[in-house]
Scaffold this active site. Sequence first.
Site, mmCIF file in Angstrom:
data_model
loop_
_atom_site.group_PDB
_atom_site.id
_atom_site.type_symbol
_atom_site.label_atom_id
_atom_site.label_comp_id
_atom_site.label_asym_id
_atom_site.label_seq_id
_atom_site.Cartn_x
_atom_site.Cartn_y
_atom_site.Cartn_z
ATOM 1 N N HIS A 1 0.779 -1.208 0.030
ATOM 2 C CA HIS A 1 0.031 -0.171 -0.045
ATOM 3 C C HIS A 1 0.689 1.366 0.103
ATOM 4 O O HIS A 1 1.718 1.381 0.648
ATOM 5 C CB HIS A 1 -1.083 0.177 1.214
ATOM 6 C CG HIS A 1 -0.277 0.060 2.425
ATOM 7 N ND1 HIS A 1 -0.234 1.538 3.196
ATOM 8 C CD2 HIS A 1 0.008 -0.731 3.542
ATOM 9 C CE1 HIS A 1 0.153 1.097 4.459
ATOM 10 N NE2 HIS A 1 0.201 0.018 4.660
ATOM 11 N N HIS B 1 2.499 4.714 12.124
ATOM 12 C CA HIS B 1 1.183 5.373 12.369
ATOM 13 C C HIS B 1 1.435 6.520 13.483
ATOM 14 O O HIS B 1 0.707 6.928 13.782
ATOM 15 C CB HIS B 1 -0.059 4.585 12.998
ATOM 16 C CG HIS B 1 -0.382 3.241 12.265
ATOM 17 N ND1 HIS B 1 -0.740 1.989 12.628
ATOM 18 C CD2 HIS B 1 -0.191 3.116 10.696
ATOM 19 C CE1 HIS B 1 -1.045 1.359 11.631
ATOM 20 N NE2 HIS B 1 -0.518 1.916 10.762
ATOM 21 N N ASP C 1 4.471 -5.082 3.142
ATOM 22 C CA ASP C 1 3.925 -4.180 3.734
ATOM 23 C C ASP C 1 4.810 -4.067 5.031
ATOM 24 O O ASP C 1 4.691 -4.939 5.814
ATOM 25 C CB ASP C 1 2.325 -4.365 4.346
ATOM 26 C CG ASP C 1 1.751 -3.274 5.262
ATOM 27 O OD1 ASP C 1 2.477 -2.218 5.481
ATOM 28 O OD2 ASP C 1 0.694 -2.986 5.459
ATOM 29 N N ASP D 1 5.929 1.990 7.020
ATOM 30 C CA ASP D 1 4.652 1.700 6.923
ATOM 31 C C ASP D 1 3.822 2.669 5.899
ATOM 32 O O ASP D 1 3.213 3.342 6.267
ATOM 33 C CB ASP D 1 3.801 1.551 8.106
ATOM 34 C CG ASP D 1 2.414 1.037 7.750
ATOM 35 O OD1 ASP D 1 2.023 0.578 6.972
ATOM 36 O OD2 ASP D 1 1.711 1.047 8.767
ATOM 37 N N GLU E 1 -4.903 1.960 4.840
ATOM 38 C CA GLU E 1 -4.922 2.135 6.364
ATOM 39 C C GLU E 1 -6.403 2.418 6.761
ATOM 40 O O GLU E 1 -6.575 2.493 8.100
ATOM 41 C CB GLU E 1 -4.014 3.312 6.419
ATOM 42 C CG GLU E 1 -2.633 3.391 6.345
ATOM 43 C CD GLU E 1 -1.816 2.486 7.341
ATOM 44 O OE1 GLU E 1 -2.563 1.814 8.108
ATOM 45 O OE2 GLU E 1 -0.650 2.157 7.099
#
Length: 483
Positions: A203, A364, A282, A220, A255
């Site tokens: 992603h 994150h 990922d 990420d 996400e």
Amino acid sequence: MKNFLLHLFFLLIILTPTQAQERSSFYATMDSNDAEKLKMELPQEIEIITTYKGQSAVLLTEYAANELQENLILHGPGYVFKGSKEQAVKSLENDFLSQTREITNFTITEDVMVNAALDLVQEINIENEILELEGYGTRYHTKTSASQAVMDLKDQWEAMALASGRSDISVRLYYHTNTNMPSVILTIEGAESPDDFIIVGGHMDSSNYSNQNDAPGADDNGSGVASVIEMSRVIIDMNFIPQKTIEFMAYAAEEIGLVGSDEIAAEYKNNNINVEAYVNFDMTNYKGSTEDVYINTDYYISTTLNNFLFDLMDHYNSSGAHQFTYGTSICNYGCSDHYSWAQQGYDAAFPFEAAFGEHNPYIHSSQDTYSITGNSEHAAKFVKLGLEFIIEAAKSQTLSTNDIIGNNFKMLIKDRKLIYQLNNLNDSINQFELFDITGKRILVVDDLQRSGEISLGNLANGFYVAVFDFDENGTLAKKFILN
Ligand code: BES
Ligand code: ZN
């Protein structure tokens, strides 16, 4: 003070019910234990529609989704977004479908190609790519910089396709229903079985739950996308001609619940596309555990495909210049885009950077930057595994074993000449190509007779691959040493 408390009390009374009503809801699938817990804690915020084999289709409020993230599960949202009630319910059935899938047998035969590919992997490319992705500041799916990152990768891939001069390579944007951010896909059409697909992806979007304007997403998932790009670069630079179709994907909006990959995998299934295997990248650049590559073993993962990845690493990475080790890891639910493919019944796998819980702790957040990892040594191992997978899985199933043309075609090297002859078969030779050890095409001859010779006089001594393209019987590759 009394007055203040009274005000606060009224404020709460006024705000609480209105907020509950105005909160937007959406459909999702999630672990049924989590769904039950949430229902106990916040009965108004979740509706459990149906439960099947430990997974539930639910209608969730944004509030419940946040609560789940913050209090119930170890990491991430813990649910997979679905565009409608029907899709949520149907995907539970798809989970079941994935248990009864057909098994594809892959073999390990392409040592020359694979080893040449592994030598071409360059950490500096991965580093530059991660830094470039981090440089967008945020790739949160609603931000223009996220879409820009996708457009820029499209341009980069188009430039690579153009420079290769090949007409079997194409690049396309994929527009979605549930996000404005597009995904991007590079396709190399299979020379022999274009309807069979081998896919890798990761992603492109990022997330920072406390500030979506500051979501660098270096690990990420800048690292996974950079790994996929480096795989594509090597495959194209070595002029690898796959027998099956290979696709490299960078997804939108993972996400927020695997939105991009979910729509793509569902469309592939609807169009009956035969995806033989999907491998997800990922988070590849944080070495948090003793071993190097951790293969995910969640319940929806294909054991056959996992075994193939183990075999590849045993074969290519147990010693020598490209050595690394592996272990296994779990998420316990659909934690990344491989889940979207598994749900459609395809064989999917997910090699991950560390044992679960020992992975990069800064994801994150605004601290998910390249400086945490400092180099791309770790990610390079994933690029190598990806290349091993792509080259071995996308090769011809017939070429190395039971090739019709093989029995009717002879080739030998004598006096720095390549002598060839086609016998007993109603076919003709379209084209001859010669590749060197790096995979570079160094000679092309069109319209050959059924037999003849090609001069190799001025070529350096070394290892070469000769490829004959026949009108009726596909292509035949023969390796030889010139000395
Ligand atoms: N890269 C993570 C997945 C991940 C994180 C796997 C840590 C293993 C350890 C991914 O981008 C993510 O955040 N996924 C969400 C779930 C998804 C459905 C939104 C997660 O795992 O919480
Ligand atoms: Zn991720």
